[in-house]
Motif scaffolding. Structure first.
Motif, mmCIF file in Angstrom:
data_model
loop_
_atom_site.group_PDB
_atom_site.id
_atom_site.type_symbol
_atom_site.label_atom_id
_atom_site.label_comp_id
_atom_site.label_asym_id
_atom_site.label_seq_id
_atom_site.Cartn_x
_atom_site.Cartn_y
_atom_site.Cartn_z
ATOM 1 N N THR A 57 0.827 -1.207 0.000
ATOM 2 C CA THR A 57 0.000 0.000 0.000
ATOM 3 C C THR A 57 0.860 1.255 0.000
ATOM 4 N N THR A 58 1.962 1.225 0.727
ATOM 5 C CA THR A 58 2.890 2.363 0.732
ATOM 6 C C THR A 58 3.443 2.621 -0.663
ATOM 7 N N ILE A 59 3.814 1.556 -1.357
ATOM 8 C CA ILE A 59 4.321 1.705 -2.725
ATOM 9 C C ILE A 59 3.237 2.282 -3.628
ATOM 10 N N GLU A 60 2.025 1.776 -3.507
ATOM 11 C CA GLU A 60 0.916 2.286 -4.327
ATOM 12 C C GLU A 60 0.695 3.777 -4.071
ATOM 13 N N ILE A 61 0.734 4.178 -2.811
ATOM 14 C CA ILE A 61 0.537 5.599 -2.475
ATOM 15 C C ILE A 61 1.626 6.448 -3.116
ATOM 16 N N ASP A 62 2.883 6.033 -2.976
ATOM 17 C CA ASP A 62 3.996 6.824 -3.503
ATOM 18 C C ASP A 62 3.921 6.964 -5.022
ATOM 19 N N LEU A 63 3.646 5.873 -5.727
ATOM 20 C CA LEU A 63 3.643 5.925 -7.186
ATOM 21 C C LEU A 63 2.464 6.736 -7.711
ATOM 22 N N LYS A 64 1.297 6.571 -7.099
ATOM 23 C CA LYS A 64 0.144 7.337 -7.561
ATOM 24 C C LYS A 64 0.328 8.831 -7.312
ATOM 25 N N GLN A 65 0.923 9.170 -6.191
ATOM 26 C CA GLN A 65 1.139 10.589 -5.908
ATOM 27 C C GLN A 65 2.205 11.194 -6.817
ATOM 28 N N MET A 66 3.146 10.381 -7.288
ATOM 29 C CA MET A 66 4.154 10.897 -8.212
ATOM 30 C C MET A 66 3.533 11.407 -9.504
ATOM 31 N N LEU A 67 2.488 10.701 -9.973
ATOM 32 C CA LEU A 67 1.834 11.091 -11.221
ATOM 33 C C LEU A 67 0.546 11.870 -10.998
ATOM 34 N N GLY A 68 0.196 12.110 -9.751
ATOM 35 C CA GLY A 68 -1.043 12.804 -9.469
ATOM 36 C C GLY A 68 -2.263 11.981 -9.825
ATOM 37 N N MET A 69 -2.188 10.680 -9.646
ATOM 38 C CA MET A 69 -3.301 9.794 -9.981
ATOM 39 C C MET A 69 -4.402 9.894 -8.925
ATOM 40 N N ASP A 70 -5.589 9.470 -9.331
ATOM 41 C CA ASP A 70 -6.731 9.470 -8.421
ATOM 42 C C ASP A 70 -6.748 8.188 -7.592
ATOM 43 N N ASN A 71 -7.693 8.141 -6.651
ATOM 44 C CA ASN A 71 -7.915 6.939 -5.828
ATOM 45 C C ASN A 71 -6.668 6.513 -5.054
ATOM 46 N N VAL A 72 -5.998 7.484 -4.463
ATOM 47 C CA VAL A 72 -4.836 7.163 -3.626
ATOM 48 C C VAL A 72 -5.339 6.577 -2.306
ATOM 49 N N PRO A 73 -4.921 5.377 -1.961
ATOM 50 C CA PRO A 73 -5.440 4.745 -0.738
ATOM 51 C C PRO A 73 -4.815 5.338 0.518
ATOM 52 N N GLU A 74 -5.452 5.087 1.627
ATOM 53 C CA GLU A 74 -4.888 5.456 2.920
ATOM 54 C C GLU A 74 -3.903 4.374 3.365
ATOM 55 N N PRO A 75 -2.876 4.741 4.120
ATOM 56 C CA PRO A 75 -1.959 3.711 4.637
ATOM 57 C C PRO A 75 -2.715 2.708 5.509
ATOM 58 N N LEU A 76 -2.312 1.456 5.439
ATOM 59 C CA LEU A 76 -2.960 0.438 6.262
ATOM 60 C C LEU A 76 -2.657 0.695 7.726
ATOM 61 N N LYS A 77 -3.646 0.484 8.551
ATOM 62 C CA LYS A 77 -3.491 0.676 9.987
ATOM 63 C C LYS A 77 -3.503 -0.689 10.675
ATOM 64 N N PRO A 78 -2.864 -0.777 11.835
ATOM 65 C CA PRO A 78 -2.843 -2.063 12.558
ATOM 66 C C PRO A 78 -4.250 -2.525 12.922
ATOM 67 N N ILE A 79 -4.455 -3.799 12.888
ATOM 68 C CA ILE A 79 -5.705 -4.437 13.315
ATOM 69 C C ILE A 79 -5.375 -5.328 14.502
ATOM 70 N N GLY A 80 -5.947 -5.006 15.659
ATOM 71 C CA GLY A 80 -5.630 -5.791 16.843
ATOM 72 C C GLY A 80 -4.158 -5.770 17.185
ATOM 73 N N ASP A 81 -3.531 -4.591 17.043
ATOM 74 C CA ASP A 81 -2.102 -4.393 17.354
ATOM 75 C C ASP A 81 -1.182 -5.019 16.325
ATOM 76 N N VAL A 82 -1.698 -5.462 15.176
ATOM 77 C CA VAL A 82 -0.890 -6.148 14.174
ATOM 78 C C VAL A 82 -0.991 -5.398 12.847
ATOM 79 N N LEU A 83 0.164 -5.119 12.236
ATOM 80 C CA LEU A 83 0.218 -4.525 10.908
ATOM 81 C C LEU A 83 0.477 -5.642 9.910
ATOM 82 N N TYR A 84 -0.424 -5.809 8.957
ATOM 83 C CA TYR A 84 -0.327 -6.936 8.014
ATOM 84 C C TYR A 84 0.290 -6.500 6.687
#
Length: 338
Positions: free
Chosen positions: A311-338
Motif C-alpha cells: 500500500t505504501t508503494i501504491e501511495i507513492d507511485l500514484k502521488q508521483m503522477l497525481g493519480m486518483d484513488n490514492v489509498p490510505e496507509p494500512l493501519k494495525p488491526i488488533g495491534d498487528v500490521l499486516y
C-alpha cells in the motif's frame, strides 16, 4: 508484524493457557504419585534434567537466530522493493517522453499501474501457502486473520483490479502472475518511443525487480530445515516432561532439611507445580517465538507486513503522477500490521 511495544497479557494468555493447564496437571499428577502412592522411584537427580535444559536452551537459541535471519532477509528484500519502486516511479515520470520532450501520460499511467499490479501479485503469491489456522481475533502464535479486503492479499482481486482485461487473460493462464506482469511491463517499455539509453535504464530496473522477486520466492518456497524445527519441538517437550521428575528430588531435599511434618511436607511438595509451569512456559515460548518467524510471508502476527508495504508503494507511485484513488496507509488491526 506486532506493532504494540508490549504484547498484551491477554494475547499471551490465550496462546498459553492450554499448555499451562497440561503442564500443571502433569506435574501435579507426578507429585500425587510420589507423595500419596509412594512411587519414590519417580524422583531422579536434578543434575541430568538441568543438563538437558541447558542443551535445549542452547539449541533453541540457535533455532531462534536462524529463524530471525530468514525474517530479516525477507524484510530487507521488501525494503529493496520499496526503494526500487520509487526509483521506477522517478524513471517513469522523467524518461517517458519523445525526442521533442512531449510526455506520454497514457504510457506513464500504464507503467505505474502495471508495476502496482506486480507488487500486489507478488504479495498475493507469497501468502497463498500457509500452515496457520484462521482466527478473527489476535493470537500470538499459530493463527492468522481471514481478510475479505483486497488490500490484504488473500484474494486474487488484490492485483487483478490494476490490470486491463487483455492483461488478465494473459496473466491468468500462467502459474506465476507476477512474472508475467513484469514481462508485459518489459514489452511495453521496448515498444515505446524510447532511445536505447532510456530503454536500458528501465530494463535494468525490471531486472532488479525480478531479482527481488526471486529472493522472496526462495524464502517462501524453501521451508525452514525441518530437522532443526522438528527436534527443537521434540527437545522442548522432552525437557517439559522430565522437569517435574527432577524437581521431586530437589523439593524432597528441602523437606528433609527443614524437618517438616508429614502434612506440611506434602503441601510443600505441591509448590513445585507452579515452578514447573513457569519454567516450562519459558521454554515453550522460546520455541514458539522461533517457530513463528520461520516463514515470514504467511500473513501471521509476526510476519513481514507485505500488505502495508504494498500500500505504501501504491501511495507513492500514484502521488508521483497525481493519480486518483490514492489509498490510505494500512493501519494495525488488533495491534498487528499486516
Amino acid at each position: 508484524m506486532y506493532v504494540r511495544r508490549n504484547i498484551r497479557v491477554a494475547h499471551v494468555f490465550n496462546d498459553s493457557w492450554r499448555f499451562l493447564l497440561l503442564v500443571g496437571v502433569w506435574s501435579a499428577g507426578i507429585v500425587y504419585c510420589f507423595e500419596f502412592l509412594g512411587w519414590e522411584f519417580l524422583a531422579v537427580p536434578f543434575l541430568p534434567v538441568s543438563t538437558i535444559g541447558i542443551a535445549v536452551a542452547l539449541y533453541l537459541g540457535f533455532k531462534s537466530n536462524s529463524s530471525y535471519a530468514r525474517w530479516w532477509e525477507a524484510r530487507k528484500i521488501w525494503g529493496a522493493i520499496i526503494n526500487d519502486s520509487r526509483s521506477w516511479g522517478n524513471l517513469v515520470c522523467h524518461l517517458i517522453h519523445d525526442d521533442n520532450g512531449r510526455v506520454d501520460h497514457g504510457a506513464q499511467l500504464d507503467l505505474m499501474r502495471r508495476h502496482i499490479a506486480w507488487v500486489n501479485a507478488l504479495a498475493f503469491q507469497l501468502r497463498t501457502t500457509t500452515r496457520l489456522r484462521v482466527k478473527q481475533r489476535t493470537r500470538i502464535f499459530d493463527f492468522r486473520r481471514d481478510m475479505d479486503d483486497h488490500a490484504f492479499h488473500q484474494r486474487k482481486e488484490s492485483y487483478l483490479r490494476f490490470l486491463e482485461q487483455e492483461e488478465i487473460d494473459v496473466v491468468e493462464k500462467c502459474g506465476n502472475p507476477a512474472t508475467q506482469i513484469m514481462r508485459l511491463q518489459g514489452a511495453d517499455v521496448l515498444e515505446g518511443q524510447l532511445d536505447p539509453i532510456r530503454e536500458v535504464s528501465m530494463m535494468d530496473m525490471i531486472t532488479r525487480f525480478y531479482d527481488s522477486q526471486g529472493k522472496a520466492e526462495r524464502i517462501d518456497k524453501t521451508p525452514f530445515p525441518r530437522q532443526i524445527a522438528f527436534f527443537g519441538t521434540v527437545f522442548t517437550w522432552l525437557f517439559v516432561i522430565l522437569l517435574p521428575f527432577g524437581f521431586l528430588d530437589a523439593f524432597q531435599g528441602e523437606v528433609e532439611t527443614h524437618a517438616l511434618s508429614r502434612l506440611m511436607g506434602q503441601e510443600y511438595m505441591f509448590v513445585l507445580v507452579p515452578f514447573t509451569m513457569l519454567i516450562s512456559w519459558v521454554f515453550y515460548v522460546m520455541e514458539k517465538v522461533s517457530d513463528s518467524t520461520e516463514d515470514p510471508f504467511e500473513g501471521g502476527v509476526h510476519d513481514v507486513p507485505v500488505s502495508a508495504i504494498s500500500t505504501t508503494i501504491e501511495i507513492d507511485l500514484k502521488q508521483m503522477l497525481g493519480m486518483d484513488n490514492v489509498p490510505e496507509p494500512l493501519k494495525p488491526i488488533g495491534d498487528v500490521l499486516y
